[in-house]
Design a protein around this motif. Structure first.
Motif, PDB file in Angstrom:
ATOM      1  N   UNK A 177     -10.902   7.824   4.533  1.00 61.18           N
ATOM      2  CA  UNK A 177     -10.599   6.932   5.648  1.00 61.18           C
ATOM      3  C   UNK A 177      -9.696   5.795   5.170  1.00 61.18           C
ATOM      4  N   UNK A 178      -8.393   5.935   5.411  1.00 58.55           N
ATOM      5  CA  UNK A 178      -7.427   4.945   4.915  1.00 58.55           C
ATOM      6  C   UNK A 178      -7.426   3.664   5.736  1.00 58.55           C
TER       7      UNK A 178
ATOM      8  N   UNK B 172       0.822  -1.204   0.000  1.00 57.45           N
ATOM      9  CA  UNK B 172       0.000   0.000   0.000  1.00 57.45           C
ATOM     10  C   UNK B 172       0.859   1.260   0.000  1.00 57.45           C
ATOM     11  N   UNK B 173       0.577   2.139  -0.940  1.00 57.40           N
ATOM     12  CA  UNK B 173       1.204   3.463  -1.038  1.00 57.40           C
ATOM     13  C   UNK B 173       0.119   4.486  -0.738  1.00 57.40           C
ATOM     14  N   UNK B 174       0.293   5.273   0.327  1.00 57.50           N
ATOM     15  CA  UNK B 174      -0.674   6.311   0.684  1.00 57.50           C
ATOM     16  C   UNK B 174       0.036   7.656   0.678  1.00 57.50           C
TER      17      UNK B 174
ATOM     18  N   UNK C 142      -3.239   4.952  -2.913  1.00 53.01           N
ATOM     19  CA  UNK C 142      -4.313   5.789  -2.390  1.00 53.01           C
ATOM     20  C   UNK C 142      -3.793   7.211  -2.257  1.00 53.01           C
ATOM     21  N   UNK C 143      -4.487   8.161  -2.863  1.00 58.31           N
ATOM     22  CA  UNK C 143      -4.070   9.557  -2.732  1.00 58.31           C
ATOM     23  C   UNK C 143      -4.406  10.377  -3.952  1.00 58.31           C
ATOM     24  N   UNK C 144      -4.425  11.686  -3.768  1.00 60.19           N
ATOM     25  CA  UNK C 144      -4.683  12.612  -4.865  1.00 60.19           C
ATOM     26  C   UNK C 144      -3.568  12.521  -5.899  1.00 60.19           C
ATOM     27  N   UNK C 145      -3.946  12.458  -7.163  1.00 60.68           N
ATOM     28  CA  UNK C 145      -2.964  12.290  -8.240  1.00 60.68           C
ATOM     29  C   UNK C 145      -2.693  13.610  -8.951  1.00 60.68           C
TER      30      UNK C 145
ATOM     31  N   UNK D  62       1.616   9.296   7.635  1.00 59.28           N
ATOM     32  CA  UNK D  62       1.257   8.044   6.959  1.00 59.28           C
ATOM     33  C   UNK D  62       1.885   6.858   7.685  1.00 59.28           C
ATOM     34  N   UNK D  63       3.161   6.987   8.053  1.00 59.64           N
ATOM     35  CA  UNK D  63       3.852   5.894   8.721  1.00 59.64           C
ATOM     36  C   UNK D  63       3.361   5.694  10.158  1.00 59.64           C
ATOM     37  N   UNK D  64       3.086   6.787  10.846  1.00 67.80           N
ATOM     38  CA  UNK D  64       2.584   6.673  12.215  1.00 67.80           C
ATOM     39  C   UNK D  64       1.239   5.947  12.240  1.00 67.80           C
TER      40      UNK D  64
END
Length: 363
Positions: free
Chosen positions: A251-252, A190-192, A223-226, A275-277
């Motif tokens: 909501x990720x 997963x890439x957020x 997942x995220x705005x492109x 994101x990592x936290x």
């Protein structure tokens, strides 16, 4: 007391500062928020905040636009007459700090990351650091989210007064709960993040193309705005079955439920990666860049792995290393990540640090 908060967008203020705002409102402070209007403003108003619409060009470098922001902040401060101002992110820190100095109003700033202007060096770096030096000079406290940012400001003689290191924005451990680790049938990465170059999307796509061809049971989610420049690339790779792009999501946690590992190959100058936290709090192993704002969250081979920045090959090797782990070992990485954030990155630590400094500033 009247407390004015200067920020550059509602999503960040709501997602990462909500608990502080709630605590201040609970203590009967009158909270004003100055930021651009977005879909999160109504949620902030529901908390009890009073909204002031303030356009902020987050990444622009037009001096006329920035001068207008300084004038806007000055007008707001004169109108509200706050007892204290809290500032977040570069432009509110710089121009909000200057406006507070002009009005002789106490303020507390948070260095949420240095931004590309400072990271890339050159004239823009010199100008930005000079503006920081004059804007932070009378701050009651300057909060830093990572040690490297703090040490740079000390080395460059930008700060001399009260400053403190906090664990980023922390993470709400009640909202991001430990999730059950998924089965081992298909391995979901997963890439957020915003889909942009500095967030490491090129390296992620390179790795996805290679790994998917070699390990068919892997799935690479985004997942995220492109940003516009990547729309065509994502569409093409999705049609080929290499990735699954889910767009921007509110909501990720729904994606963490089926993910086995978060990959965050960023080289953007972050304060501390939220994101990592959030991923670690959910019990997900981490693969991320060995740089400030990311490395603090990973204990190598205990809750994840660190990779060289802008190195697709090192990322690929590290993903293969993760794939060779058995299900129990993968799950244990996630459990260790949860333990780490519980101990070191609980948002309550950040809220308590703020309340302590706010009470001192308001005496």
């Amino acid at each position: 007391m009247k407390i004015l908060v200067l920020a550059n967008f509602g999503m960040g203020l709501y997602n990462f500062r909500k608990e502080l705002l709630e605590e201040l409102i609970k203590q009967d402070h009158e909270i004003y928020i100055s930021l651009p209007n977005d879909e999160y403003v109504s949620k902030l108003e529901e908390l009890g905040c009073k909204f002031i619409n303030t356009p902020v060009s987050r990444r622009g470098t037009n001096p006329i636009t920035d001068l207008k922001l300084l004038m806007k902040y000055t007008t707001i401060i004169r109108s509200i007459k706050p007892d204290l101002v809290l500032t977040y992110t570069i432009k509110p820190n710089v121009y909000g700090g200057l406006a507070c100095r002009l009005a002789n109003v106490p303020y507390i700033s948070n260095i949420t990351g240095l931004g590309t202007a400072v990271e890339n060096g050159g004239l823009l770096q010199k100008i930005t650091l000079f503006l920081y030096k004059i804007s932070l000079k009378r701050a009651k406290c300057v909060f830093f989210q990572n040690k490297e940012n703090k040490e740079m400001f000390i080395k460059k003689d930008i700060i001399k007064g009260n400053y403190k290191l906090i664990p980023g924005s922390g993470v709400n451990l009640n909202h991001y709960t430990l999730l059950e680790y998924p089965s081992n049938h298909n391995i979901n990465f997963l890439f957020i993040s915003r889909v942009m170059k500095e967030k490491g999307i090129d390296e992620y796509l390179d790795a996805a193309g290679y790994i998917k061809g070699k390990y068919p049971n892997t799935v690479f989610h985004i997942v995220g705005f492109c940003e516009d420049s990547y729309e065509g690339i994502l569409r093409e790779m999705q049609e080929k079955g290499i990735i699954k792009y889910h767009g921007k999501q509110n909501d990720v946690r729904e994606f963490h439920k089926f993910s086995h590992c978060i990959i965050h190959p960023t080289y953007y100058p972050e304060g501390m990666s939220n994101v990592l936290l959030e991923s670690a709090a959910c019990g997900r192993p981490i693969i991320t860049t060995d740089r400030a704002g990311c490395r603090e969250i990973v204990d190598e081979s205990l809750n994840g792995f660190k990779v060289k920045q802008q190195s697709s090959q090192h990322l690929i090797k590290t993903i293969e290393k993760f794939l060779k782990l058995n299900h129990k070992e993968k799950k244990q990485l996630g459990l260790e990540g949860r333990k780490k954030v519980e101990k070191e990155f609980d948002r309550r630590i950040v809220v308590d640090a703020y309340i302590g400094e706010i009470n001192k500033a308001l005496r």
